[in-house]
Structures are given as C-alpha cells and as structure tokens.
Design a protein around this motif. Sequence first.
Motif, short mmCIF file in Angstrom:
data_model
loop_
_atom_site.label_atom_id
_atom_site.label_comp_id
_atom_site.label_asym_id
_atom_site.label_seq_id
_atom_site.Cartn_x
_atom_site.Cartn_y
_atom_site.Cartn_z
N GLN A 263 31.57 -61.69 -86.73
CA GLN A 263 30.52 -60.85 -86.16
C GLN A 263 31.06 -59.42 -86.11
N ILE A 264 30.27 -58.45 -86.55
CA ILE A 264 30.77 -57.09 -86.68
C ILE A 264 30.24 -56.14 -85.60
N GLY A 265 29.42 -56.64 -84.67
CA GLY A 265 28.96 -55.82 -83.56
C GLY A 265 28.28 -54.54 -84.02
N SER A 266 28.68 -53.42 -83.43
CA SER A 266 27.97 -52.15 -83.65
C SER A 266 28.16 -51.55 -85.04
N MET A 267 28.98 -52.14 -85.88
CA MET A 267 28.98 -51.71 -87.28
C MET A 267 27.62 -51.99 -87.91
N THR A 268 26.85 -52.86 -87.26
CA THR A 268 25.46 -53.13 -87.66
C THR A 268 24.65 -51.85 -87.75
N LYS A 269 24.98 -50.87 -86.91
CA LYS A 269 24.20 -49.63 -86.86
C LYS A 269 24.19 -48.90 -88.20
N GLN A 270 25.25 -49.05 -89.01
CA GLN A 270 25.27 -48.45 -90.34
C GLN A 270 24.11 -48.98 -91.18
N PHE A 271 23.90 -50.28 -91.11
CA PHE A 271 22.85 -50.93 -91.91
C PHE A 271 21.46 -50.54 -91.42
N ALA B 217 23.48 -62.74 -87.52
CA ALA B 217 24.32 -63.73 -86.83
C ALA B 217 23.54 -64.92 -86.29
N SER B 218 24.21 -66.05 -86.29
CA SER B 218 23.65 -67.28 -85.74
C SER B 218 24.80 -68.17 -85.30
N ASP B 219 24.66 -68.80 -84.14
CA ASP B 219 25.66 -69.77 -83.70
C ASP B 219 25.30 -71.18 -84.12
N SER B 220 24.07 -71.37 -84.61
CA SER B 220 23.62 -72.72 -84.98
C SER B 220 23.68 -72.96 -86.49
N GLY C 146 23.60 -54.56 -83.19
CA GLY C 146 24.89 -55.24 -83.26
C GLY C 146 24.91 -56.70 -83.64
N ALA C 147 23.93 -57.20 -84.41
CA ALA C 147 23.83 -58.65 -84.61
C ALA C 147 24.22 -59.15 -86.00
N GLY D 99 32.95 -51.84 -83.74
CA GLY D 99 31.98 -52.74 -83.14
C GLY D 99 32.65 -53.65 -82.13
N SER D 100 31.91 -54.03 -81.11
CA SER D 100 32.42 -54.95 -80.09
C SER D 100 31.28 -55.83 -79.61
N ILE D 101 31.49 -57.13 -79.69
CA ILE D 101 30.52 -58.10 -79.21
C ILE D 101 31.32 -59.28 -78.68
N PHE D 102 30.75 -60.09 -77.82
CA PHE D 102 31.50 -61.17 -77.19
C PHE D 102 32.34 -61.94 -78.22
#
Length: 361
Positions: free
Chosen positions: A81-89, A215-218, A249-250, A312-315
Amino acid sequence: MKNLLTKRISSLILFLFLFQVSFSQKIEKQIDSLLSTVYNDSNGPGGVFLVSKKGETIYRKATGKSNIELDVDMTPENVFQIGSMTKQFTAIAIMMLQEEGKLNVSDTISKYLQDYPNGNSITIHHLLTHTSGIKDFTKMKLIMSIAKSDLKPKALIDFFKNEPSDFLSGEKFKYNNSGYTLLGYIIELVSNQDYKSFIEEQIFNKIGMNHSYYASDSKIIKNRAYGYHGGKAYKNKFDVSFTIPYASGALMSTVDDMLLWQQAINNNILISQETKEIVFMNHSLNDGTKINYGYGWHLKEINSVKTREHGGSIFGFKSMAVYVPDLDIYVVGFSNCDCNSPTVLVREIASVIIKDNEKNK
C-alpha cells in the motif's frame, strides 16, 4: 599496427567495464549500509528499494519479511500500500481530464458540488496545491468512527464539508487529504467512471502497471506484503475501509511499477509536456509567495539539486519516492511497517547517487 590498435581498444573496453563494475559495487555497498541502519531485524517487517539512473535500474533489493507469521522473506516483487503517493495519480488524472476538455483547474468546486460551503471561492487548483483551507478530515476527532465504514465518496465529503475552514482559499499551504477526496469525486463526475476504474483502466493498464491496484484486503493479490505496527512487539495493521483514504491514499503498487509510472511521466505518455510543466511548477499563494508544491508532488532540493518527491503513510505501511529531473535519477522505497519510514533513507540514497554523479562528470 592494426592488431595493436585492436588490442588497445579491447583493453580500453575492458577497463571501462571493470570501472563500471567497481562503481556499481561501491554504490551497492553504500546503499546496503544505509539500509542496515534501519532494517536490522531480518525476522521483522522489511522493505523494498529501487534506484534507477537514466532509465537503467542500478539497485533493487528487498529486506526483512513480507509476512512475519508465515516466515516469508520480502522480495522486490512484493506489492505494498503506497498511501499518499496516490495523490500523484489523482493529480495526473485531473490533468488528463483537463486535456480532454472535461474540466479546468480554474473551475470552482461549486460547478461540481453545488451545495459545498464556500464552493464558489475554492477551485480545483486550490485542491491540487493544498491551498484550499478545507479541514483535513484525517485530523478530525471523529475520524475513527468512520474508519471501518464503507462510504460512497459523497458520504465521505459530507463527513467533513461543514467543518470550519482553516483559512481562506489561496492564503496558505497546508497539506490536506480532504482536497484530494474532492478531486477523486470530481474525476468520477466528469469521467462517468468510479475512481478505481479510472485509475486502473486509464493509467495502470495504459502504461503496463500490471501489479498495481486500488487497495483491497479481501482480494487475492499475488506477492502482497502484509502490514504491521511497531512498538515493543509487532502487531498486524489496523484494518480500514479503503473508501476512506480513497483518492488521497488508497492505491497499491510495486517498486517496478512505480518506475514505469515515473518513465510514463518522463515520456509524456499520459499528459503533454506543456501540461507537465504546470504539474511541476512552484505555484503561488494569493500574495505571490511561492510554495514548494506542484500538483501531487513536493518540489524540493537535495544537495542544491532540484527534486520532485512524495511520501505516503497508511496503517501498516510507509512509502517514499524522489525523482531528480536534471539527472534522471529515481529512488523509491516501501516499508511494510509504519514504524519504519523510508523517507530519510530514500533522500539519503538519492544524495549518494547525486554526489557520485558529480564526482564522475
């Protein structure tokens, strides 16, 4: 005479080859040494780091475990998971839609969300540059009450839209996840696609990012790195609905896919050179003060050399990438524990490559 010349040329080629090998080994040892200062637990969570120079990968290594419980070693192919690097996209998606004539960064958000408070004074440009003054919903006291809730983008916007503004739009720079949530929703409204589909179809598929996802956990994701929290003992990451980080961030990716992303930006695959210059411009506040942010990237310096970077930072995860446009150097690092930020390491690695480039001019 001809044989002597041939021998000299062969000797020169051999010398240059051995010099390059020696140079590569020296760089590798320096980077290995830097990583060992942070990633010194081979049985704990780890990371993956990649360095590219002029399109050629010169360093690519993994350390630690991608899954502690199953004792699985990290590999360079792991998906994070790349967190806030999502903002680039998200930012590039907005600019793609501008080039298609479907929106303009000067549009006010009231054009798309008629009931948004003060929407007539906040533009898409303000959202992109973190100058909107909108309250960052991740800093709100009630954020944990929705963390596991699957919310539609409009419901997430409703969660924060009536919060008092931090300042008038354009007056200050203040990093803001809410702005990128709004951008994601605008992408959906003007493209007639949900954000996930737009990013995966219009960006990932187009440039061959075959190991990148919303992102998906399932979902079963091959080579997934599992996320952890640190402290006295490692713990599995806190679960969150990915409708919450959403367009701020997803996303998930690999270091190899992120290099493809950087190369697509370099080669104007998704947006034109003219648009790209706007993306990487130091934009200004109302009073003319320049900010160190473009659209989706921080604009900084390392050793007085200009860089484009974002973390990026995510749990359970942290990420960081630095691009040095003048030297075509790209450094990206992912960690599967939010106890180990790669930010300083990535910048230090970039500094090593920059210094070596200066020495070998």
